[in-house]
Design a protein around this motif. Structure first.
Motif, PDB file in Angstrom:
ATOM      1  N   GLU A 163     -11.076  12.919 -13.246  1.00  0.00           N
ATOM      2  CA  GLU A 163     -10.413  13.769 -12.260  1.00  0.00           C
ATOM      3  C   GLU A 163      -8.927  13.496 -12.207  1.00  0.00           C
ATOM      4  N   LEU A 164      -8.193  14.532 -11.841  1.00  0.00           N
ATOM      5  CA  LEU A 164      -6.768  14.449 -11.545  1.00  0.00           C
ATOM      6  C   LEU A 164      -6.586  15.070 -10.168  1.00  0.00           C
ATOM      7  N   ARG A 165      -5.992  14.313  -9.268  1.00  0.00           N
ATOM      8  CA  ARG A 165      -5.857  14.772  -7.884  1.00  0.00           C
ATOM      9  C   ARG A 165      -4.416  14.550  -7.440  1.00  0.00           C
ATOM     10  N   LEU A 166      -3.718  15.625  -7.109  1.00  0.00           N
ATOM     11  CA  LEU A 166      -2.331  15.551  -6.651  1.00  0.00           C
ATOM     12  C   LEU A 166      -2.314  15.545  -5.134  1.00  0.00           C
ATOM     13  N   ILE A 167      -1.840  14.423  -4.548  1.00  0.00           N
ATOM     14  CA  ILE A 167      -1.843  14.272  -3.094  1.00  0.00           C
ATOM     15  C   ILE A 167      -0.511  13.677  -2.640  1.00  0.00           C
ATOM     16  N   GLY A 168      -0.264  13.756  -1.345  1.00  0.00           N
ATOM     17  CA  GLY A 168       0.965  13.197  -0.818  1.00  0.00           C
ATOM     18  C   GLY A 168       0.942  11.685  -0.791  1.00  0.00           C
ATOM     19  N   CYS A 169      -0.215  11.120  -0.361  1.00  0.00           N
ATOM     20  CA  CYS A 169      -0.380   9.674  -0.274  1.00  0.00           C
ATOM     21  C   CYS A 169      -1.874   9.373  -0.232  1.00  0.00           C
ATOM     22  N   GLU A 170      -2.228   8.098  -0.277  1.00  0.00           N
ATOM     23  CA  GLU A 170      -3.647   7.715  -0.285  1.00  0.00           C
ATOM     24  C   GLU A 170      -4.407   8.289   0.907  1.00  0.00           C
ATOM     25  N   ALA A 171      -3.762   8.337   2.059  1.00  0.00           N
ATOM     26  CA  ALA A 171      -4.443   8.792   3.272  1.00  0.00           C
ATOM     27  C   ALA A 171      -4.883  10.251   3.171  1.00  0.00           C
ATOM     28  N   ASP A 172      -4.291  11.008   2.249  1.00  0.00           N
ATOM     29  CA  ASP A 172      -4.683  12.404   2.079  1.00  0.00           C
ATOM     30  C   ASP A 172      -6.037  12.537   1.394  1.00  0.00           C
ATOM     31  N   HIS A 173      -6.532  11.454   0.822  1.00  0.00           N
ATOM     32  CA  HIS A 173      -7.872  11.455   0.226  1.00  0.00           C
ATOM     33  C   HIS A 173      -8.580  10.199   0.725  1.00  0.00           C
ATOM     34  N   PRO A 174      -9.221  10.268   1.906  1.00  0.00           N
ATOM     35  CA  PRO A 174      -9.775   9.103   2.586  1.00  0.00           C
ATOM     36  C   PRO A 174     -10.647   8.170   1.738  1.00  0.00           C
ATOM     37  N   PRO A 175     -11.434   8.669   0.765  1.00  0.00           N
ATOM     38  CA  PRO A 175     -12.236   7.727  -0.030  1.00  0.00           C
ATOM     39  C   PRO A 175     -11.410   6.634  -0.698  1.00  0.00           C
ATOM     40  N   LEU A 176     -10.152   6.905  -0.981  1.00  0.00           N
ATOM     41  CA  LEU A 176      -9.305   5.897  -1.611  1.00  0.00           C
ATOM     42  C   LEU A 176      -9.052   4.718  -0.679  1.00  0.00           C
ATOM     43  N   LEU A 177      -9.054   4.991   0.622  1.00  0.00           N
ATOM     44  CA  LEU A 177      -8.783   3.942   1.604  1.00  0.00           C
ATOM     45  C   LEU A 177      -9.991   3.033   1.825  1.00  0.00           C
ATOM     46  N   LYS A 178     -11.159   3.456   1.342  1.00  0.00           N
ATOM     47  CA  LYS A 178     -12.387   2.695   1.567  1.00  0.00           C
ATOM     48  C   LYS A 178     -12.698   1.734   0.425  1.00  0.00           C
ATOM     49  N   MET A 179     -11.859   1.715  -0.592  1.00  0.00           N
ATOM     50  CA  MET A 179     -12.107   0.819  -1.711  1.00  0.00           C
ATOM     51  C   MET A 179     -11.927  -0.635  -1.291  1.00  0.00           C
ATOM     52  N   ALA A 180     -12.723  -1.500  -1.879  1.00  0.00           N
ATOM     53  CA  ALA A 180     -12.607  -2.937  -1.611  1.00  0.00           C
ATOM     54  C   ALA A 180     -11.264  -3.449  -2.113  1.00  0.00           C
ATOM     55  N   PRO A 181     -10.820  -4.604  -1.619  1.00  0.00           N
ATOM     56  CA  PRO A 181      -9.576  -5.181  -2.136  1.00  0.00           C
ATOM     57  C   PRO A 181      -9.676  -5.430  -3.641  1.00  0.00           C
ATOM     58  N   GLU A 182      -8.533  -5.530  -4.277  1.00  0.00           N
ATOM     59  CA  GLU A 182      -8.532  -5.888  -5.692  1.00  0.00           C
ATOM     60  C   GLU A 182      -9.234  -7.237  -5.867  1.00  0.00           C
ATOM     61  N   PRO A 183     -10.069  -7.398  -6.889  1.00  0.00           N
ATOM     62  CA  PRO A 183     -10.828  -8.642  -7.032  1.00  0.00           C
ATOM     63  C   PRO A 183      -9.963  -9.887  -7.201  1.00  0.00           C
ATOM     64  N   PHE A 184      -8.716  -9.704  -7.628  1.00  0.00           N
ATOM     65  CA  PHE A 184      -7.816 -10.834  -7.810  1.00  0.00           C
ATOM     66  C   PHE A 184      -7.047 -11.173  -6.531  1.00  0.00           C
ATOM     67  N   ALA A 185      -7.238 -10.351  -5.494  1.00  0.00           N
ATOM     68  CA  ALA A 185      -6.537 -10.584  -4.233  1.00  0.00           C
ATOM     69  C   ALA A 185      -7.191 -11.731  -3.462  1.00  0.00           C
ATOM     70  N   GLU A 186      -6.395 -12.410  -2.660  1.00  0.00           N
ATOM     71  CA  GLU A 186      -6.874 -13.577  -1.918  1.00  0.00           C
ATOM     72  C   GLU A 186      -8.022 -13.238  -0.983  1.00  0.00           C
ATOM     73  N   GLU A 187      -7.988 -12.039  -0.411  1.00  0.00           N
ATOM     74  CA  GLU A 187      -8.992 -11.657   0.580  1.00  0.00           C
ATOM     75  C   GLU A 187     -10.256 -11.058  -0.037  1.00  0.00           C
ATOM     76  N   ALA A 188     -10.295 -10.907  -1.345  1.00  0.00           N
ATOM     77  CA  ALA A 188     -11.387 -10.182  -1.988  1.00  0.00           C
ATOM     78  C   ALA A 188     -12.727 -10.907  -1.878  1.00  0.00           C
ATOM     79  N   CYS A 189     -12.727 -12.221  -2.052  1.00  0.00           N
ATOM     80  CA  CYS A 189     -13.987 -12.969  -1.993  1.00  0.00           C
ATOM     81  C   CYS A 189     -14.598 -12.890  -0.600  1.00  0.00           C
ATOM     82  N   ARG A 190     -13.778 -13.083   0.438  1.00  0.00           N
ATOM     83  CA  ARG A 190     -14.273 -13.011   1.802  1.00  0.00           C
ATOM     84  C   ARG A 190     -14.839 -11.612   2.096  1.00  0.00           C
ATOM     85  N   HIS A 191     -14.142 -10.590   1.621  1.00  0.00           N
ATOM     86  CA  HIS A 191     -14.625  -9.217   1.811  1.00  0.00           C
ATOM     87  C   HIS A 191     -15.977  -9.033   1.132  1.00  0.00           C
TER      88      HIS A 191
END
Length: 290
Positions: free
Chosen positions: A134-162
């Motif tokens: 898919e290609l989706r042209l949006i203003g920002c992440e909030a314009d496509h809510p599913p993007l905001l529900k993704m888990a933290p990046e696995p390399f991020a400090e908070e990822a394991c706790r999440h």
């Protein structure tokens, strides 16, 4: 399907080449246009192909980044910013070329669906054999809510706790552990290939439920997943089928896989078995993985 390491490889190659270039023309394939006319959403999502083509013209690529399995093209035009979000689906691929003829594999050249012509005469080409991307042209992440529900990046400090917190929730606790680690809300970027490899390294049966895995083992599993993802990034990803980098090159991680796609266990020599988990074929060793 390209997973986090493959997408990371595309972004690392694409960012220095695409950044700073301006789109002067957009060409969408007849296949995508006809799909839209039939009320379907092939590749270009959430916008008409006409608006997609018009809106992109004049936009400059300010940066290219990755979020989970998504590619983010950060665009700017007249001081306004927006995002072109790309998911490669099962067989999507980006190519940076001077001419379509520079795409050497015919299977990709036959399935070109979007061409971004750049101000310097070069082309940024999106090919997708199965058209699940898919290609989706949006203003920002909030314009496509599913993007905001993704888990933290696995390399991020908070990822394991999440990961640990989500896996303990009733919604996930009774699911197969493989299903849980492939869920992008729980852990970003880990799909069938690397879930298979991580569980094999842990000698863990893919159908074991999350609640049957101790907290200590979950912590260990998370770190193994991170290590496998990093190993694949370093190896340029896995070219199991249709994954290619922007220059058409394949990765080498497929040569290091110990369980995915194997008929015989690389550790004990037993015949592997498979079952369906979350709609995906899960290969495992019945002797090593309990």
């Amino acid at each position: 399907m390209p997973e986090l390491p493959e997408v990371e490889g595309v972004v690392r190659s694409l960012a220095p080449i695409a950044t700073g270039r301006t789109i002067c023309k957009v060409t969408v394939s007849d296949t995508v246009i006809k799909s839209k006319q039939l009320g379907k959403e092939a590749i270009v999502k959430g916008i008409t192909t006409e608006d997609f083509s018009v809106d992109l013209v004049g936009m400059t690529i300010a940066n290219v980044t990755r979020r989970s399995k998504y590619i983010y093209f950060h665009l700017i035009k007249d001081g306004n910013t927006c995002l072109l979000v790309s998911h490669l689906g099962m067989s999507g691929a980006w190519f940076t070329v001077k001419s379509i003829d520079d795409i050497t594999e015919m299977k990709f050249r036959k399935h070109i669906h979007v061409i971004l012509s750049m101000d310097d005469g070069g082309l940024l080409v999106y090919s997708d054999i199965r058209r699940f991307g898919e290609l989706r042209l949006i203003g920002c992440e909030a314009d496509h809510p599913p993007l905001l529900k993704m888990a933290p990046e696995p390399f991020a400090e908070e990822a394991c706790r999440h990961f640990l917190d989500m896996a303990a929730m009733p919604k996930y606790a009774r699911k197969a552990i493989k299903d849980v680690i492939m869920d992008g809300h729980v852990l970003s970027g880990c799909g069938n290939i690397y879930a298979t490899e991580a569980l094999f390294k842990m000698n863990m049966h893919p159908a074991r439920t999350a609640e049957q895995v101790s907290l200590a083992r979950k912590k260990e599993l998370f770190q193994v997943i991170v290590d496998v993802l990093q190993e694949s990034i370093d190896a340029g990803g896995s070219s199991i089928s249709d994954y290619r980098n922007i220059d058409g090159q394949a990765g080498t991680m497929q040569d290091r896989l110990k369980m995915y796609g194997r008929k015989v266990c690389s550790a004990c020599g037993a015949n592997t078995e498979s079952l369906k988990i979350a709609g995906r074929t899960s290969v495992y060793c019945p002797a090593c993985q309990k």
